[in-house]
Design an enzyme around this catalytic site. Structure first.
Site, PDB file in Angstrom:
ATOM      1  N   MET A  19      -3.999   6.493   0.541  1.00 34.25           N
ATOM      2  CA  MET A  19      -3.637   4.923   0.335  1.00 34.25           C
ATOM      3  C   MET A  19      -4.756   4.056   0.254  1.00 34.25           C
ATOM      4  O   MET A  19      -4.558   2.969  -0.544  1.00 34.25           O
ATOM      5  CB  MET A  19      -2.918   4.821   1.859  1.00 34.25           C
ATOM      6  N   SER A  25       0.778  -1.119   0.239  1.00 29.95           N
ATOM      7  CA  SER A  25       0.004   0.050   0.045  1.00 29.95           C
ATOM      8  C   SER A  25       0.846   1.383   0.032  1.00 29.95           C
ATOM      9  O   SER A  25       0.715   2.121  -0.858  1.00 29.95           O
ATOM     10  CB  SER A  25      -0.968  -0.024   1.153  1.00 29.95           C
ATOM     11  N   ASP A  26       1.942   1.214   1.190  1.00 34.61           N
ATOM     12  CA  ASP A  26       2.776   2.437   0.755  1.00 34.61           C
ATOM     13  C   ASP A  26       3.449   2.673  -0.494  1.00 34.61           C
ATOM     14  O   ASP A  26       3.384   3.626  -1.016  1.00 34.61           O
ATOM     15  CB  ASP A  26       3.811   2.131   1.903  1.00 34.61           C
ATOM     16  N   ASN A  27       4.181   1.579  -0.879  1.00 34.45           N
ATOM     17  CA  ASN A  27       4.772   1.808  -2.336  1.00 34.45           C
ATOM     18  C   ASN A  27       3.967   2.290  -3.443  1.00 34.45           C
ATOM     19  O   ASN A  27       4.290   2.964  -4.337  1.00 34.45           O
ATOM     20  CB  ASN A  27       5.655   0.550  -2.466  1.00 34.45           C
TER      21      ASN A  27
END
Ligand SMILES: CC(C)(COP(=O)(O)OP(=O)(O)OC[C@H]1O[C@@H](n2cnc3c(N)ncnc32)[C@H](O)[C@@H]1OP(=O)(O)O)[C@@H](O)C(=O)NCCC(=O)NCCSC(=O)C(=O)O
Length: 382
Positions: free
Chosen positions: A196, A164-166
């Site tokens: 996100m 999710s972050d990337n």
């Protein structure tokens, strides 16, 4: 800095992964990215595992400059004002309301620099019932439905890597690039918002489409069956994966490669639909055969028969892989105080060359504070 974005300046007010990755993607393209960090320890990612130069922090902060300054101090505010005035992009991943409390809400930013592209990364968007909640990777994976897609329904697992972050960082960069292009053409600078939750859902459109079009949930197992992916353990314990794809020729070649050309005439496996339906049976038959020889034997054999396959590489094995070595996917970054660091190269090349890849090691906390203050005509303590 070399690279196609040389000459663009970015102010990054970000911590952890999302915003820092966005900044690094731009820095890797040659932008001058100035990361402003809280002097109280800086980006919390720095101290993951102790110290201030963790592997986690180094993964997302190369090719940047670091300024350690309190944005709640007079000098900090004046510095940010100057940087905003002279920059093309501002990235922040605070919770909604933080920028306003710091005195740099949308209107003020627009007034300071109408050409500034402001990129705001949040967990859930700038409004709505969850907007004030803190968000990390695991939260967006769960809320978006992604966690439910990982095999065991009784024990849903998070994807080990921070997907999710990337993904959010990449979408943010995608938005910024489009906004920059538009600004260059029309002079209009837009505000870019990425959250996100939306980014994670956008990364996995298939389960949503499958559910709405077929009325049922395709779990991970069904998707693996459908995609005709198989993983086998070889005699030496090492894993190998193959992909039969939808092409009949690969299935025929595979049957020959494992010494079972008779399987081609087996009605259970004759068609793609049959192989999906009888996935377990095929996995058992082929699994038994793969268990007879070590992985190297199978690598050579599958290559000979032109099968799409791969060893399931461990991380150390990735470094040793001949194709990875051919691509020179890793580079060495040298830091005056911290020594040498191995880092991944930017996965995009231009004109077939790596020559314009910036190679500056991640900064120590506040490494460039004095330099940037000077460039902005300010002295420490002003
Ligand atoms: C990551 C967070 C949970 C962290 O929460 P918090 O630590 O409570 O931070 P907030 O954003 O709410 O507020 C930041 C506060 O720091 C202050 N602040 C920030 N920078 C400075 C400097 N340089 N000097 C002084 N003060 C500063 C800022 O003014 C705010 O103070 P006050 O105004 O006084 O409050 C949240 O920021 C968040 O949900 N962000 C959006 C989603 C996101 O990107 N998450 C991280 C993904 S990475 C990840 O998931 C992962 O690594 O895993």
């Amino acid at each position: 800095m070399p690279g196609p974005l040389a000459g663009f300046r970015v102010v990054e007010l970000s911590t952890m992964i999302t915003g820092p990755l966005t900044g690094m993607l731009l820095a890797d393209m040659g932008a001058d990215v100035i990361k402003i960090e809280n002097p109280e320890g800086g980006d919390p990612f720095r101290s993951y595992g102790g110290g201030e130069y963790s592997a986690q922090f180094c993964s997302y902060n190369r090719n940047k400059r670091s300024v350690a300054i309190s944005l709640k101090s007079e000098t900090g505010r004046r510095l940010l004002e100057k940087l905003v005035t002279g920059s093309d992009v501002l990235i922040e991943n605070f919770r909604p309301g933080v920028m306003e409390r710091l005195g740099f809400g949308d209107e003020r930013l627009r007034a300071l620099n109408p050409r500034l592209i402001r990129c705001s990364i949040t967990g859930f968007g700038r409004g709505g019932p969850y907007s004030s909640r803190p968000c990390y990777d695991a939260i967006a994976q769960g809320l978006s439905g992604m966690s439910s897609q990982f095999l065991d329904p009784d024990k849903p697992r998070l994807a080990g890597t921070t997907i999710s972050d990337n993904v959010t960082g990449q979408y943010a960069c995608y938005g910024i690039m489009a906004a920059l292009l538009e600004r260059e053409r029309t002079g209009v600078a837009r505000s870019v918002d990425v959250n996100m939750l939306d980014a994670t859902m956008a990364f996995m459109p298939e389960p949503f489409a499958y559910y709405t079009q077929n009325g049922e949930v395709a779990d991970a197992y069904l998707r693996i069956k459908n995609s005709q992916a198989y993983a086998f353990r070889c005699a030496d314990g090492k894993m190998l994966a193959t992909h039969m794809a939808s092409q009949q020729k690969f299935w025929m070649q595979f049957s020959e490669a494992i010494g079972r050309p008779d399987l081609v005439d087996d009605p259970r496996f004759a068609t793609l639909v049959g192989r999906v339906e009888n996935y377990e049976a095929l996995l058992d038959i082929a699994g038994g055969i793969f268990a007879e020889h070590p992985r190297l034997h199978w690598i050579q054999r599958l290559e000979q028969f032109d099968i799409p396959f791969t060893p399931v590489n461990s991380i150390p094995e990735v470094f040793e892989d001949p194709q990875v070595q051919h691509l020179s996917s890793f580079m060495t970054l040298s830091h005056r105080e911290k020594g040498d660091l191995t880092a991944l190269r930017r996965p995009v090349t231009f004109d077939g060359s790596r020559a314009d890849q910036p190679t500056v090691a991640p900064p120590t906390l506040g490494e460039h504070t004095a330099e940037v203050l000077r460039e902005c005509g300010l002295e420490t303590g002003d």
